[in-house]
Motif scaffolding. Sequence first.
Motif, short mmCIF file in Angstrom:
data_model
loop_
_atom_site.label_atom_id
_atom_site.label_comp_id
_atom_site.label_asym_id
_atom_site.label_seq_id
_atom_site.Cartn_x
_atom_site.Cartn_y
_atom_site.Cartn_z
N PRO A 166 -3.04 10.46 -14.89
CA PRO A 166 -3.20 8.76 -14.96
C PRO A 166 -2.56 8.03 -13.82
CG PRO A 166 -2.15 9.78 -16.87
CD PRO A 166 -2.60 10.87 -16.10
N ALA A 167 -1.52 8.67 -13.18
CA ALA A 167 -0.76 8.00 -12.33
C ALA A 167 -1.55 7.81 -10.91
CB ALA A 167 0.59 8.52 -11.89
N GLN A 168 -2.41 8.62 -10.77
CA GLN A 168 -3.30 8.47 -9.51
C GLN A 168 -4.54 7.51 -9.94
OE1 GLN A 168 -2.17 9.62 -7.01
NE2 GLN A 168 -0.42 10.31 -8.25
N LYS A 189 -5.10 21.55 -4.07
CA LYS A 189 -5.93 20.29 -4.25
C LYS A 189 -5.03 19.23 -4.34
CE LYS A 189 -6.26 20.99 -9.18
NZ LYS A 189 -6.80 21.05 -10.46
N PRO A 190 -5.72 18.01 -3.94
CA PRO A 190 -4.87 16.84 -4.07
C PRO A 190 -4.47 16.25 -5.26
CG PRO A 190 -7.20 16.27 -3.43
CD PRO A 190 -7.03 17.94 -3.67
N LEU A 191 -3.66 15.37 -5.34
CA LEU A 191 -3.15 14.70 -6.74
C LEU A 191 -4.37 14.13 -7.40
CD1 LEU A 191 0.15 13.28 -5.54
CD2 LEU A 191 -0.14 15.03 -7.23
N LEU A 195 0.96 -1.01 -0.06
CA LEU A 195 -0.10 0.10 0.15
C LEU A 195 0.71 1.09 0.06
CD1 LEU A 195 -2.66 1.26 0.32
CD2 LEU A 195 -2.54 1.18 2.79
N CYS A 196 0.68 2.02 -0.86
CA CYS A 196 1.74 3.18 -1.09
C CYS A 196 1.06 4.40 -0.32
CB CYS A 196 1.93 3.57 -2.50
SG CYS A 196 2.49 2.26 -3.50
N TYR A 241 6.31 6.28 -4.15
CA TYR A 241 5.90 5.50 -5.41
C TYR A 241 4.59 5.82 -6.01
CZ TYR A 241 10.07 2.41 -4.43
OH TYR A 241 11.14 1.72 -4.19
N TYR A 242 4.42 7.25 -6.16
CA TYR A 242 3.10 7.53 -6.64
C TYR A 242 2.95 7.09 -8.03
CZ TYR A 242 5.01 11.57 -9.15
OH TYR A 242 5.59 12.32 -9.84
N ARG A 243 3.61 6.84 -8.52
CA ARG A 243 3.50 6.30 -10.34
C ARG A 243 3.37 4.82 -10.26
NH1 ARG A 243 3.15 10.47 -13.04
NH2 ARG A 243 4.38 12.28 -13.04
N SER A 244 3.48 4.20 -9.21
CA SER A 244 3.18 2.58 -9.27
C SER A 244 1.78 2.14 -9.31
CB SER A 244 3.76 1.83 -8.02
OG SER A 244 2.83 2.18 -6.84
#
Length: 169
Positions: free
Chosen positions: A130-132, A122-124, A7-8, A104-107
């Motif tokens: 698309p990474a989110q 604002k949040p990501l 879990l990231c 590791y937000y792009r995982s």
Amino acid sequence: MNRSPILCVVGKKRSGKTRFLERLIPELKRRGLCVATVKHDAHGFDIDHEGKDSWRHRRCGADAVCIASPDKVALVRSVDREPAPEDLAATLLAHADIVLTEGYYRSGHPKIEVHWSGTHAKPLCAEDDPAQANVIALVTDDPVAVDVPCFASDDAPGVADMVCALFRL
């Protein structure tokens, strides 16, 4: 092979990721889980300081150096590429019930985003990135209209309930 779930915990710089992990880890430990963490550092780090024996071992050619004491172990190993969280979970952290990463937000792994309105507007997960796509929850001090469950920054028990249900822990 039974792999530990990953879990990231992600968020913009100075959003409170570490502070939230300091609440979530003890909550998961109270539930009897073995928790491992990985701090992702995109800029590199150095724990092997010049002049120390371990530094001297690496300087003369050792591919890996392990430092051990009665209460902890550290491993310094050169790698050809940045290891993915699943590689770390399968090898170095296989003993854990769950592996939490900071970063590791792009995982492609499930993510909990931490957002603090005092630092960012604002949040990501509210941005078109698309990474989110794998954000499963938002921990925030300010209610934001997003399509995932939101938790207060002090609601580690609520997040732990969700995590345990998600991974069947």
